[in-house]
Write a protein that holds these residues in place. Structure first.
Motif, PDB file in Angstrom:
ATOM      1  N   ALA A  23      17.476   4.982  -2.825  1.00 54.84           N
ATOM      2  CA  ALA A  23      17.244   6.009  -2.340  1.00 54.84           C
ATOM      3  C   ALA A  23      16.242   6.911  -1.384  1.00 54.84           C
ATOM      4  O   ALA A  23      16.173   6.914  -2.426  1.00 54.84           O
ATOM      5  CB  ALA A  23      18.126   6.668  -3.621  1.00 54.84           C
ATOM      6  N   LEU A  34      26.193   8.959  -3.059  1.00 53.01           N
ATOM      7  CA  LEU A  34      25.745   7.225  -2.440  1.00 53.01           C
ATOM      8  C   LEU A  34      24.620   6.801  -4.258  1.00 53.01           C
ATOM      9  O   LEU A  34      25.736   5.930  -4.699  1.00 53.01           O
ATOM     10  CB  LEU A  34      25.074   7.944  -1.767  1.00 53.01           C
ATOM     11  CG  LEU A  34      25.353   7.543  -0.393  1.00 53.01           C
ATOM     12  CD1 LEU A  34      24.654   7.146   1.212  1.00 53.01           C
ATOM     13  CD2 LEU A  34      25.858   6.369   0.006  1.00 53.01           C
ATOM     14  N   LEU A  79      20.164   2.724   0.054  1.00 53.19           N
ATOM     15  CA  LEU A  79      20.910   3.968   0.043  1.00 53.19           C
ATOM     16  C   LEU A  79      20.008   4.369   0.977  1.00 53.19           C
ATOM     17  O   LEU A  79      19.283   5.370   0.976  1.00 53.19           O
ATOM     18  CB  LEU A  79      21.677   4.436  -1.163  1.00 53.19           C
ATOM     19  CG  LEU A  79      21.942   3.414  -2.948  1.00 53.19           C
ATOM     20  CD1 LEU A  79      22.491   4.615  -3.558  1.00 53.19           C
ATOM     21  CD2 LEU A  79      23.562   3.168  -1.964  1.00 53.19           C
ATOM     22  N   GLY A 115      23.749   0.364   2.266  1.00 55.21           N
ATOM     23  CA  GLY A 115      24.677   1.194   1.116  1.00 55.21           C
ATOM     24  C   GLY A 115      23.866   2.403   2.728  1.00 55.21           C
ATOM     25  O   GLY A 115      23.883   3.764   2.166  1.00 55.21           O
ATOM     26  N   LEU A 117      23.849   4.563   5.789  1.00 57.01           N
ATOM     27  CA  LEU A 117      25.406   5.671   6.556  1.00 57.01           C
ATOM     28  C   LEU A 117      25.043   6.088   7.311  1.00 57.01           C
ATOM     29  O   LEU A 117      23.020   6.963   7.949  1.00 57.01           O
ATOM     30  CB  LEU A 117      25.766   6.407   5.551  1.00 57.01           C
ATOM     31  CG  LEU A 117      26.171   6.430   4.042  1.00 57.01           C
ATOM     32  CD1 LEU A 117      26.394   7.894   3.573  1.00 57.01           C
ATOM     33  CD2 LEU A 117      27.561   5.192   4.785  1.00 57.01           C
ATOM     34  N   ARG A 128      32.173   9.506   3.539  1.00 56.74           N
ATOM     35  CA  ARG A 128      31.651   8.420   3.334  1.00 56.74           C
ATOM     36  C   ARG A 128      30.867   8.414   1.604  1.00 56.74           C
ATOM     37  O   ARG A 128      30.195   7.097   1.138  1.00 56.74           O
ATOM     38  CB  ARG A 128      30.882   7.945   3.868  1.00 56.74           C
ATOM     39  CG  ARG A 128      32.212   7.351   4.718  1.00 56.74           C
ATOM     40  CD  ARG A 128      31.283   6.928   6.165  1.00 56.74           C
ATOM     41  NE  ARG A 128      31.926   5.613   7.494  1.00 56.74           N
ATOM     42  CZ  ARG A 128      32.844   6.888   8.121  1.00 56.74           C
ATOM     43  NH1 ARG A 128      33.029   8.188   7.931  1.00 56.74           N
ATOM     44  NH2 ARG A 128      34.049   6.580   9.124  1.00 56.74           N
ATOM     45  N   ALA A 129      30.815   9.381   1.249  1.00 59.84           N
ATOM     46  CA  ALA A 129      29.547   9.768   0.733  1.00 59.84           C
ATOM     47  C   ALA A 129      30.067   9.495  -1.287  1.00 59.84           C
ATOM     48  O   ALA A 129      29.504   9.263  -2.636  1.00 59.84           O
ATOM     49  CB  ALA A 129      28.868  10.996   0.401  1.00 59.84           C
ATOM     50  N   ASP A 137      33.257   5.474  -1.039  1.00 62.26           N
ATOM     51  CA  ASP A 137      32.779   5.201  -2.004  1.00 62.26           C
ATOM     52  C   ASP A 137      31.323   3.887  -1.616  1.00 62.26           C
ATOM     53  O   ASP A 137      31.461   3.638  -1.328  1.00 62.26           O
ATOM     54  CB  ASP A 137      32.868   5.675  -2.957  1.00 62.26           C
ATOM     55  CG  ASP A 137      31.209   5.437  -3.944  1.00 62.26           C
ATOM     56  OD1 ASP A 137      30.094   5.683  -3.758  1.00 62.26           O
ATOM     57  OD2 ASP A 137      31.634   5.955  -5.560  1.00 62.26           O
ATOM     58  N   LYS A 138      30.955   4.442  -0.284  1.00 62.93           N
ATOM     59  CA  LYS A 138      30.323   3.767   0.473  1.00 62.93           C
ATOM     60  C   LYS A 138      28.423   2.511  -1.176  1.00 62.93           C
ATOM     61  O   LYS A 138      28.087   2.274  -0.813  1.00 62.93           O
ATOM     62  CB  LYS A 138      28.933   3.409   1.228  1.00 62.93           C
ATOM     63  CG  LYS A 138      30.289   3.954   2.696  1.00 62.93           C
ATOM     64  CD  LYS A 138      30.733   2.315   3.258  1.00 62.93           C
ATOM     65  CE  LYS A 138      32.314   2.048   4.289  1.00 62.93           C
ATOM     66  NZ  LYS A 138      32.567   1.191   4.144  1.00 62.93           N
ATOM     67  N   GLY A 139      28.070   3.721  -1.595  1.00 65.65           N
ATOM     68  CA  GLY A 139      27.445   3.856  -2.524  1.00 65.65           C
ATOM     69  C   GLY A 139      27.809   2.583  -3.637  1.00 65.65           C
ATOM     70  O   GLY A 139      26.717   1.369  -3.926  1.00 65.65           O
TER      71      GLY A 139
END
Length: 161
Positions: A23, A34, A79, A115, A117, A128-129, A137-139
């Motif tokens: 991340a 994420l 991420l 992941g 963005l 999108r987080a 929830d892209k994570g």
């Protein structure tokens, strides 16, 4: 919204997987969401102790992903967030990170959940987080996709000669 048409993945038999999450640190509220989403997805799948590695930004995601892939992780979840600004920096960082993560997956054979963005503005990133008020929830999606790919690859038989 980019989430239209997303599959509902059912993943089973993955509790034994070793998963690493990388991340970035830029845009803390987005990244916190994420990362929480990825952790929730893995917990829901029975993977309770993923390794989490924090890197400065999106540009550093590929080298960390490669390190985890080479150290025996079954899947890696990458991420990050890059928000468009007034310079070409956005295009360079997005392309480099995307190409690098793709290369890691192809070169190592280890699935990399994407992941990262790439947003025009902060509101798109927040949407999108996976945080309160988000539409996506892209994570969570990236973690689920990485694990689902590992499980799918387990079904591929070795060629007979």
């Amino acid at each position: 919204m980019s989430g239209n048409g997303a599959p509902q993945l059912t993943v089973e038999g993955c509790q034994d997987l070793r998963v690493g999450i990388i991340a970035a640190q830029w845009h803390a509220p987005v990244m916190d969401g994420l990362l929480a989403g990825a952790r929730t997805a893995l917990t829901d799948l029975g993977i309770t102790e993923p390794t989490v590695v924090r890197v400065p930004g999106a540009f550093e995601l590929p080298v960390a992903a490669k390190a985890l892939a080479e150290r025996g992780y079954d899947a890696v979840v990458a991420l990050g967030v890059v928000i468009r600004g007034g310079t070409p920096h956005f295009e360079y960082v997005c392309a480099a990170a995307t190409d690098g993560l793709t290369r890691v997956a192809l070169d190592t054979g280890v699935p990399v959940g994407f992941g990262l963005l790439t947003c025009d503005n902060e509101q798109q990133a927040l949407d999108r987080a996976g945080i309160e008020g988000s539409k996506e929830d892209k994570g969570h999606e990236a973690a689920t996709a990485a694990v689902a790919t590992v499980v799918a690859l387990r079904t591929v038989a070795e060629p007979t000669r």
